[in-house]
Design a protein around this motif. Structure first.
Motif, PDB file in Angstrom:
ATOM      1  N   ILE A  27      36.054  24.471  17.837  1.00 59.62           N
ATOM      2  CA  ILE A  27      36.143  25.674  17.007  1.00 59.62           C
ATOM      3  C   ILE A  27      37.609  26.157  16.911  1.00 59.62           C
ATOM      4  O   ILE A  27      38.088  26.539  15.840  1.00 59.62           O
ATOM      5  CB  ILE A  27      35.237  26.807  17.573  1.00 59.62           C
ATOM      6  N   LYS A  28      38.285  26.104  18.090  1.00 63.01           N
ATOM      7  CA  LYS A  28      39.675  26.612  18.125  1.00 63.01           C
ATOM      8  C   LYS A  28      40.655  25.657  17.441  1.00 63.01           C
ATOM      9  O   LYS A  28      41.761  26.058  17.081  1.00 63.01           O
ATOM     10  CB  LYS A  28      40.093  26.851  19.576  1.00 63.01           C
ATOM     11  N   ASP A  29      40.274  24.429  17.295  1.00 62.43           N
ATOM     12  CA  ASP A  29      41.153  23.420  16.685  1.00 62.43           C
ATOM     13  C   ASP A  29      41.320  23.718  15.184  1.00 62.43           C
ATOM     14  O   ASP A  29      40.338  23.671  14.431  1.00 62.43           O
ATOM     15  CB  ASP A  29      40.536  22.021  16.901  1.00 62.43           C
ATOM     16  N   PRO A  30      42.534  24.011  14.727  1.00 62.61           N
ATOM     17  CA  PRO A  30      42.718  24.362  13.303  1.00 62.61           C
ATOM     18  C   PRO A  30      42.476  23.188  12.358  1.00 62.61           C
ATOM     19  O   PRO A  30      42.222  23.393  11.177  1.00 62.61           O
ATOM     20  CB  PRO A  30      44.193  24.808  13.233  1.00 62.61           C
ATOM     21  N   THR A  31      42.504  21.967  12.903  1.00 63.35           N
ATOM     22  CA  THR A  31      42.295  20.805  12.025  1.00 63.35           C
ATOM     23  C   THR A  31      40.804  20.547  11.744  1.00 63.35           C
ATOM     24  O   THR A  31      40.462  19.756  10.865  1.00 63.35           O
ATOM     25  CB  THR A  31      42.916  19.535  12.638  1.00 63.35           C
ATOM     26  N   THR A  32      39.915  21.210  12.514  1.00 58.22           N
ATOM     27  CA  THR A  32      38.471  20.993  12.295  1.00 58.22           C
ATOM     28  C   THR A  32      38.049  21.653  10.975  1.00 58.22           C
ATOM     29  O   THR A  32      38.299  22.853  10.784  1.00 58.22           O
ATOM     30  CB  THR A  32      37.633  21.598  13.444  1.00 58.22           C
ATOM     31  N   PRO A  33      37.403  20.893  10.072  1.00 60.78           N
ATOM     32  CA  PRO A  33      36.992  21.499   8.802  1.00 60.78           C
ATOM     33  C   PRO A  33      35.968  22.625   9.009  1.00 60.78           C
ATOM     34  O   PRO A  33      35.198  22.587   9.980  1.00 60.78           O
ATOM     35  CB  PRO A  33      36.358  20.327   8.030  1.00 60.78           C
ATOM     36  N   LEU A  34      35.973  23.615   8.113  1.00 63.70           N
ATOM     37  CA  LEU A  34      35.098  24.781   8.223  1.00 63.70           C
ATOM     38  C   LEU A  34      33.613  24.386   8.270  1.00 63.70           C
ATOM     39  O   LEU A  34      32.835  24.927   9.051  1.00 63.70           O
ATOM     40  CB  LEU A  34      35.354  25.712   7.017  1.00 63.70           C
ATOM     41  N   VAL A  35      33.273  23.402   7.443  1.00 60.54           N
ATOM     42  CA  VAL A  35      31.862  22.987   7.385  1.00 60.54           C
ATOM     43  C   VAL A  35      31.397  22.426   8.734  1.00 60.54           C
ATOM     44  O   VAL A  35      30.268  22.659   9.166  1.00 60.54           O
ATOM     45  CB  VAL A  35      31.640  21.983   6.213  1.00 60.54           C
ATOM     46  N   VAL A  36      32.292  21.742   9.443  1.00 56.96           N
ATOM     47  CA  VAL A  36      31.932  21.209  10.773  1.00 56.96           C
ATOM     48  C   VAL A  36      31.758  22.371  11.758  1.00 56.96           C
ATOM     49  O   VAL A  36      30.820  22.395  12.573  1.00 56.96           O
ATOM     50  CB  VAL A  36      33.003  20.203  11.284  1.00 56.96           C
ATOM     51  N   LYS A  37      32.654  23.371  11.627  1.00 55.83           N
ATOM     52  CA  LYS A  37      32.559  24.536  12.533  1.00 55.83           C
ATOM     53  C   LYS A  37      31.220  25.262  12.337  1.00 55.83           C
ATOM     54  O   LYS A  37      30.554  25.640  13.290  1.00 55.83           O
ATOM     55  CB  LYS A  37      33.719  25.503  12.241  1.00 55.83           C
ATOM     56  N   ILE A  38      30.838  25.438  11.056  1.00 56.87           N
ATOM     57  CA  ILE A  38      29.554  26.110  10.759  1.00 56.87           C
ATOM     58  C   ILE A  38      28.396  25.270  11.328  1.00 56.87           C
ATOM     59  O   ILE A  38      27.476  25.793  11.962  1.00 56.87           O
ATOM     60  CB  ILE A  38      29.390  26.345   9.230  1.00 56.87           C
ATOM     61  N   GLY A  39      28.503  23.961  11.104  1.00 55.29           N
ATOM     62  CA  GLY A  39      27.463  23.048  11.608  1.00 55.29           C
ATOM     63  C   GLY A  39      27.309  23.156  13.118  1.00 55.29           C
ATOM     64  O   GLY A  39      26.198  23.258  13.654  1.00 55.29           O
ATOM     65  N   ILE A  40      28.442  23.193  13.832  1.00 50.80           N
ATOM     66  CA  ILE A  40      28.418  23.283  15.301  1.00 50.80           C
ATOM     67  C   ILE A  40      27.789  24.600  15.753  1.00 50.80           C
ATOM     68  O   ILE A  40      26.961  24.632  16.673  1.00 50.80           O
ATOM     69  CB  ILE A  40      29.850  23.142  15.863  1.00 50.80           C
ATOM     70  N   LEU A  41      28.170  25.690  15.065  1.00 54.89           N
ATOM     71  CA  LEU A  41      27.618  27.009  15.439  1.00 54.89           C
ATOM     72  C   LEU A  41      26.099  27.045  15.250  1.00 54.89           C
ATOM     73  O   LEU A  41      25.363  27.531  16.114  1.00 54.89           O
ATOM     74  CB  LEU A  41      28.274  28.110  14.599  1.00 54.89           C
ATOM     75  N   LEU A  42      25.635  26.498  14.111  1.00 56.38           N
ATOM     76  CA  LEU A  42      24.186  26.479  13.857  1.00 56.38           C
ATOM     77  C   LEU A  42      23.459  25.607  14.881  1.00 56.38           C
ATOM     78  O   LEU A  42      22.394  25.962  15.398  1.00 56.38           O
ATOM     79  CB  LEU A  42      23.903  25.959  12.436  1.00 56.38           C
TER      80      LEU A  42
END
Lengths: 150, 175
Positions: free
Chosen positions: A105-120
């Motif tokens: 999540i903290k990694d700025p290179t991680t795409p937003l869609v992956v971050k949302i996916g991880i949170l869900l």
């Protein structure tokens, strides 16, 4: 004679078990002197009674009895061991997953869609875990052996 | 009903968390537990496992146990339920339970009457077999059976009477 015979026949087992009153017992004894069928009947019951009294069940070896308590004790300890092991494993697993997600999540290179996916995914995982835990605790409370009168 | 000396004091210790204090209880009742389980499940290894599992379940439930009561009737309810669960599971899985004849000790090996009697016992209902085991293998009196099973003495006596009648009919038909 026939109805008397039927009556006496019904008294043969209580007679054998010594459960009859004096008068009934005397009547049965008188009848037995003259009735071959009832004598044979009583012999059958005697054989059954004797067979049941002589009956023995197969037993394990003495070694099994010698180790019986330690086996129960080990099973008791093992169950407690499993509980601690499971709690420890759950804590470590949660910590590991938390660290992994935190980094992603903290990694700025991680795409937003992956971050949302991880949170869900994480949220769904927590809901599932709580649901299973609640079900387990609920079924434990209702365990049939717990209902045995204490 | 034979009871362990100082049983209530021992249970008090177990309730306080002393696992090793449970040892005399297990040693005192283990053979009785095995025989009861064997009478229901007709398999020596499974009877042994069930009897041990019953002690573990009894141990866990002892925290709420009323020490004014006897241990055995409480333990008996647990082992009986485990045996019924076992037979139900076997049935559900499509396995046939062993014949009672397989677990009867027969040193002579050729006693036809004993064999026929075991076969006849095998055909009894579980509750009837239970009475046979408790009365003839464990030597419980009518009064003890009445207390253990929570039934009037008259009911116990008439049940045993009916069982013997049933055994006789079975033997007449089968021998």
């Amino acid at each position: 004679m026939n109805s008397e015979h039927k009556k006496i026949k019904a008294l043969l087992l209580p007679y054998l078990e010594g459960k009859l009153e004096e008068e009934e017992r005397r009547k049965v004894e008188e009848h037995l002197k003259v009735c071959k069928e009832c004598r044979e009947e009583i012999k059958k019951y005697e054989n059954i009674e004797e067979g049941l009294k002589m009956m023995k069940l197969k037993q394990p070896s003495e070694e099994v009895w010698d180790n019986y308590w330690s086996s129960v004790y080990n099973r008791l300890e093992r169950k407690i061991g499993w509980i601690f092991f499971s709690i420890g494993a759950i804590i470590l697993l949660f910590f590991g997953v938390y660290q992994f997600i935190d980094e992603l999540i903290k990694d700025p290179t991680t795409p937003l869609v992956v971050k949302i996916g991880i949170l869900l995914l994480s949220f769904g995982g927590v809901v599932l875990f709580v649901s299973i835990l609640r079900e387990q605790l609920f079924s434990k409370k209702r365990e049939r052996y717990e209902e045995v009168e204490k | 009903m034979k009871k362990l000396e100082d049983e209530n004091k021992i249970i008090e210790r177990v309730k306080r968390g002393d696992k090793k204090a449970f040892e005399p209880i297990v040693k005192f009742y283990m053979k009785r537990a095995y025989n009861i389980a064997l009478g229901f499940v007709h398999n020596e290894q499974d009877a042994l496992d069930i009897s041990q599992e019953a002690f573990i379940k009894a141990f866990r439930g002892l925290k709420k146990f009323d020490t004014k009561k006897d241990f055995f009737p409480y333990f008996y309810q647990i082992i009986k339920r485990l045996c019924f669960d076992y037979t139900k599971k076997k049935k559900r899985e499509g396995f046939k339970t062993n014949n009672f004849f397989n677990v009867v000790y027969n040193p002579n090996g050729n006693n036809r009457f004993k064999e026929a009697l075991s076969e006849a016992i095998n055909k009894l209902e579980p509750e009837q077999k239970e009475l046979i085991i408790l009365r003839y293998i464990e030597g419980f009196s009518y009064e003890e059976l009445s207390r253990l099973l929570g039934k009037p003495i008259g009911t116990i006596m008439s049940s045993l009477f009916y069982i013997k009648k049933k055994l006789k009919e079975e033997l007449e038909g089968g021998v």
